[in-house]
Every structure is written in C-alpha cells, then in structure tokens.
Design an enzyme around this catalytic site. Sequence first.
Site, PDB file in Angstrom:
ATOM      1  N   TYR A  32     -18.797 -13.292  -1.160  1.00  0.00           N
ATOM      2  CA  TYR A  32     -18.797 -12.167  -2.110  1.00  0.00           C
ATOM      3  C   TYR A  32     -19.432 -10.955  -1.458  1.00  0.00           C
ATOM      4  O   TYR A  32     -20.480 -11.069  -0.831  1.00  0.00           O
ATOM      5  CB  TYR A  32     -19.594 -12.527  -3.370  1.00  0.00           C
ATOM      6  CG  TYR A  32     -18.728 -12.585  -4.607  1.00  0.00           C
ATOM      7  CD1 TYR A  32     -17.985 -11.480  -4.990  1.00  0.00           C
ATOM      8  CD2 TYR A  32     -18.640 -13.747  -5.376  1.00  0.00           C
ATOM      9  CE1 TYR A  32     -17.161 -11.529  -6.108  1.00  0.00           C
ATOM     10  CE2 TYR A  32     -17.823 -13.803  -6.491  1.00  0.00           C
ATOM     11  CZ  TYR A  32     -17.086 -12.691  -6.850  1.00  0.00           C
ATOM     12  OH  TYR A  32     -16.285 -12.729  -7.942  1.00  0.00           O
ATOM     13  N   GLU A  87     -19.593  -7.393  -2.996  1.00  0.00           N
ATOM     14  CA  GLU A  87     -19.480  -6.171  -3.813  1.00  0.00           C
ATOM     15  C   GLU A  87     -20.264  -5.034  -3.170  1.00  0.00           C
ATOM     16  O   GLU A  87     -21.397  -5.220  -2.725  1.00  0.00           O
ATOM     17  CB  GLU A  87     -19.975  -6.444  -5.232  1.00  0.00           C
ATOM     18  CG  GLU A  87     -18.977  -7.276  -5.998  1.00  0.00           C
ATOM     19  CD  GLU A  87     -19.388  -7.586  -7.414  1.00  0.00           C
ATOM     20  OE1 GLU A  87     -20.344  -6.966  -7.923  1.00  0.00           O
ATOM     21  OE2 GLU A  87     -18.747  -8.458  -8.018  1.00  0.00           O
ATOM     22  N   ASP A 108       2.141   8.364  -2.033  1.00  0.00           N
ATOM     23  CA  ASP A 108       2.205   6.903  -2.094  1.00  0.00           C
ATOM     24  C   ASP A 108       3.215   6.468  -1.034  1.00  0.00           C
ATOM     25  O   ASP A 108       4.429   6.531  -1.253  1.00  0.00           O
ATOM     26  CB  ASP A 108       2.640   6.460  -3.495  1.00  0.00           C
ATOM     27  CG  ASP A 108       2.639   4.947  -3.642  1.00  0.00           C
ATOM     28  OD1 ASP A 108       2.688   4.253  -2.605  1.00  0.00           O
ATOM     29  OD2 ASP A 108       2.615   4.457  -4.787  1.00  0.00           O
ATOM     30  N   THR A 149       0.256   0.245   0.219  1.00  0.00           N
ATOM     31  CA  THR A 149       0.059  -1.190   0.366  1.00  0.00           C
ATOM     32  C   THR A 149       0.063  -1.486   1.865  1.00  0.00           C
ATOM     33  O   THR A 149       0.426  -0.631   2.674  1.00  0.00           O
ATOM     34  CB  THR A 149       1.173  -2.005  -0.330  1.00  0.00           C
ATOM     35  OG1 THR A 149       2.434  -1.520   0.111  1.00  0.00           O
ATOM     36  CG2 THR A 149       1.070  -1.883  -1.843  1.00  0.00           C
ATOM     37  N   LYS A 180       4.164  -4.026   3.502  1.00  0.00           N
ATOM     38  CA  LYS A 180       5.602  -3.711   3.561  1.00  0.00           C
ATOM     39  C   LYS A 180       5.960  -3.406   5.021  1.00  0.00           C
ATOM     40  O   LYS A 180       5.845  -4.284   5.863  1.00  0.00           O
ATOM     41  CB  LYS A 180       5.914  -2.580   2.584  1.00  0.00           C
ATOM     42  CG  LYS A 180       5.611  -2.976   1.118  1.00  0.00           C
ATOM     43  CD  LYS A 180       6.052  -1.927   0.134  1.00  0.00           C
ATOM     44  CE  LYS A 180       5.900  -2.389  -1.300  1.00  0.00           C
ATOM     45  NZ  LYS A 180       4.590  -2.044  -1.886  1.00  0.00           N
ATOM     46  N   ARG A 218      -0.947  -8.997   1.931  1.00  0.00           N
ATOM     47  CA  ARG A 218      -0.782  -8.313   0.646  1.00  0.00           C
ATOM     48  C   ARG A 218      -2.112  -7.666   0.283  1.00  0.00           C
ATOM     49  O   ARG A 218      -3.077  -8.343  -0.054  1.00  0.00           O
ATOM     50  CB  ARG A 218      -0.351  -9.295  -0.432  1.00  0.00           C
ATOM     51  CG  ARG A 218       0.943  -9.998  -0.104  1.00  0.00           C
ATOM     52  CD  ARG A 218       1.493 -10.716  -1.297  1.00  0.00           C
ATOM     53  NE  ARG A 218       2.131  -9.770  -2.170  1.00  0.00           N
ATOM     54  CZ  ARG A 218       3.416  -9.432  -2.085  1.00  0.00           C
ATOM     55  NH1 ARG A 218       4.183  -9.964  -1.162  1.00  0.00           N
ATOM     56  NH2 ARG A 218       3.932  -8.554  -2.922  1.00  0.00           N
TER      57      ARG A 218
HETATM   58  N1  DSN Z   1       7.271  -4.170  -5.768  1.00  0.00           N
HETATM   59  C1  DSN Z   1       7.341  -3.050  -4.871  1.00  0.00           C
HETATM   60  C2  DSN Z   1       8.696  -2.873  -4.309  1.00  0.00           C
HETATM   61  O1  DSN Z   1       9.421  -3.843  -4.224  1.00  0.00           O
HETATM   62  O2  DSN Z   1       9.062  -1.780  -3.928  1.00  0.00           O
HETATM   63  C3  DSN Z   1       6.847  -1.845  -5.509  1.00  0.00           C
HETATM   64  O3  DSN Z   1       5.625  -2.083  -6.085  1.00  0.00           O
END
Ligand code: DSN
Length: 420
Positions: A55, A57, A201, A227, A230, A236
């Site tokens: 942990y 925090e 974003d 994120t 991707k 993730r």
């Molecule tokens: N789930 C993502 C996507 O597939 O683009 C977006 O949050």
Amino acid sequence: MTLPHPALSAADPELAALVGAEEQLQAETLRLIPSENYVSAAVLEASGTVLQNKYSEGYAGRRYYEGQQVIDQVERLAVARAKALFGVEHANVQPYSGSPANLAVYLAFAEPGDTVMGMALPMGGHLTHGWGVSATGKWFRGVQYGVRQDTGLIDFDEVRELALKERPKIIFCGGTALPRTIDFPAFAEIARECGAVLVADVAHIAGLIAGGAHPSPVPHADVISTTTHKTLRGPRGAMLMSREEHAKALDKAVFPGLQGGPHNQTTAAIAVALHEASQPSFRAYAQSVVANARALAEALLDRGFDLVSGGTDNHLILMDLTPKEVPGKVAAKALDRAGIVVNYNTVPYDPRKPFDPSGIRIGTPSLTSRGLGTEHMAAVADWIDRGVTAAGKEDEAALATIRSEVAELMSAHPAPGLAG
Ligand code: DSN
C-alpha cells in the site's frame, strides 16, 4: 502458444484453464480492436510482481504508509520516464485507468454544474468528455461538438462558435473513433479565446506520439490524459501530464481526491513500457502502425468499403457498412467467428442505435506488434471483405475457411508476451 502457470495451475486449475484459453485465443486470432495491443513479456512480468502486496497512498517521499524504500524508486522511475518520453514538466502515473484520469481533471479544474465541452460519443468522442450517461455528463453541463457530415472532419469554425457561446471551463480533444490527426494548435487557440483548460485525451495515440507518428499535444494542451495500454503498449493504467503550474491540482485530484493507494505493480509495468517506448525499435513500430493502417484503408477502399473521412492518418479505421447492407453488429459477430476480432461502432450521424449501429471500428496496433507489415494488408482486407459478405449470407462455411487462413498466418507471427 500458451505460457506455463505452474502455481496457478496447481492452486486453481479451473482459472488456469481459462487463462490458457484466453492466451490461445489471443495467439490464434487477428485482433483489430484499435484500443488493444500485446504487451511484451517484460511488461507482463512487471505487472505480476510482489509490488502487488504494498500500500502506498500518497506520492514518493510523502506517503501515508511506511516501507516505501523501493516503491518510491519505482514510482519516481516511471514519472521520470514519462516526463522524458513526452517532454512534459509533470507526470502522475497513478490513475487506475482512463476514466478515473479524466474524472481527476474535472475535480482539478471544475465545480459540479460547470460547463465542459468535448466531442460527442457517437461522433468519435469518449464517454468521459461530458456525454450524458457518464458521471461527467450528469455532474457537469456537457456541450458537445462533432464532425461534419460531408467530410467526417472537425469543423473548427463550429467548435470555436460553440466554445465562445458556451464558455466551457474545460475543453477535451481526442476520442475513441477518430481516424484523423488531432489539430492540437487549433484546439489550443479556441481554448485560449474562451479561457478554458484544454485537455488532450491521447489515450488512443499516445504510442504514436511517443514514436513520432502523430504530432504531440506539447506545448499546446494544458493537460494530457492517456491510458497506457493502447498504442503505448503498456499495462492497463493511465497517466496525467502537464506543465508544472498544474501539477499540484492534478496530484491532489488523483489522490486524495479520487483514489486510494496506487497499483504499484502497474506503476512498475508502466515504467517498463515507457522504457520500451523510448527505444528506436518503438519508433519503427509506431511508423509501421500508421503505414499498415493506411495500406489497409486503401485496400478496403479498393474493395468498395465506405470509410469515415475517406481513410486514416493514424492507427484507426472507422467503416460505415450501410452500403454493404450488413449492420455493424452482425458483421462484428461474424468476423469474430472468422477469427477476426473487431468492435461494432456508431458512425457519425448514425441512423441506427449505439447497441446496433452501422459501423465497425478496426485498427493496426496489435497486428503490427505481431510483425505484420503493409504487404499483409491486402490479405487482411480480403478477409474482412469475405467475412462481411459471408455475414450478409449467413455463410458459416466461408467464415470457418477464413478462420483457418487467419490462424495459419498468425501462427507464423507469434504474439509478443506469449511466444517462447
Ligand atoms: N474502451 C476504449 C476504446 O476502446 O477506445 C475507450 O475507453
């Protein structure tokens, strides 16, 4: 190819079998969902370590729990790598994923009821950019821009007019189904004119930016949200980045504003992914993702497919299947049976419902990670063409034939993280 999981197999064979089945599925199929990828074995290993047990925090040097001698170093390493890779003054690597990261931005810069602006979800935006069914559209007053029906492109005169009329506190650019380059300077100019915080974003294109295959939002955006799983090819998770002036507000919003302890095993895996993304080979990867998407788009156009905006500049292609007279969901499910994994998707001005829309969304990050190149894109387009035709005729035999052809090609291109 599946990985050995000796402890898991001994302790919970039922779950181990499911993990093995997913590994096999990921190895055999042609994965075209543009937000997915294959992490390296190193990222996979880093995300399954004893860092899980801790942990933490707070932030490095300012924790609410003792025993952070190692964790502080891990988080500092991830932060330093993010700053170097994206050329930013501040990075927060703790957001659990993209939606919490974006929610932290609201917490940092707006009050409930304030006006915020983003691209409408059916136009290619994201739920968390103020869309009505999301908390961000319920707790804030979301005004939404779109793309032009005739071009599939953003009309910046319309965005400017809307922004000056509505005076949003925050403007989001970026989204989940945008096949074209995001014009960060144009958004920044509008945000400046109306006094809004501009949030880029870049979840979908972070890897392309890192690899020099898409322009960077630095220095145009006030905040960059992404994120890490991707095109960036990490675990993730998510990151928020900014100039130093916004560092305190963002950090406070992530913790203690929104989250508890960071997921340290994910932080470690993010650090590994950022290291990988700083290598020359990742630059080549990012360029190939775009080259493959362009080649695939051309091959699909040659086969009579209707692509939103007429093609792509990045990793993603949005197809309107209306002229093929096959609904997106029917096509997506048939392609899945053919070993080609896509998602059904609304297209701008879609007359159909989101759960049964006109389009499918595809992309090249995963197939590029498996070493497919532009020379393979005609075959991929052919399979999609034959699969959509077979979907319309409910021709299961044709889908089974495609599935075996796909499996043969994929077996020659082992999945990163699974090969070995
Ligand atoms: N789930 C993502 C996507 O597939 O683009 C977006 O949050």
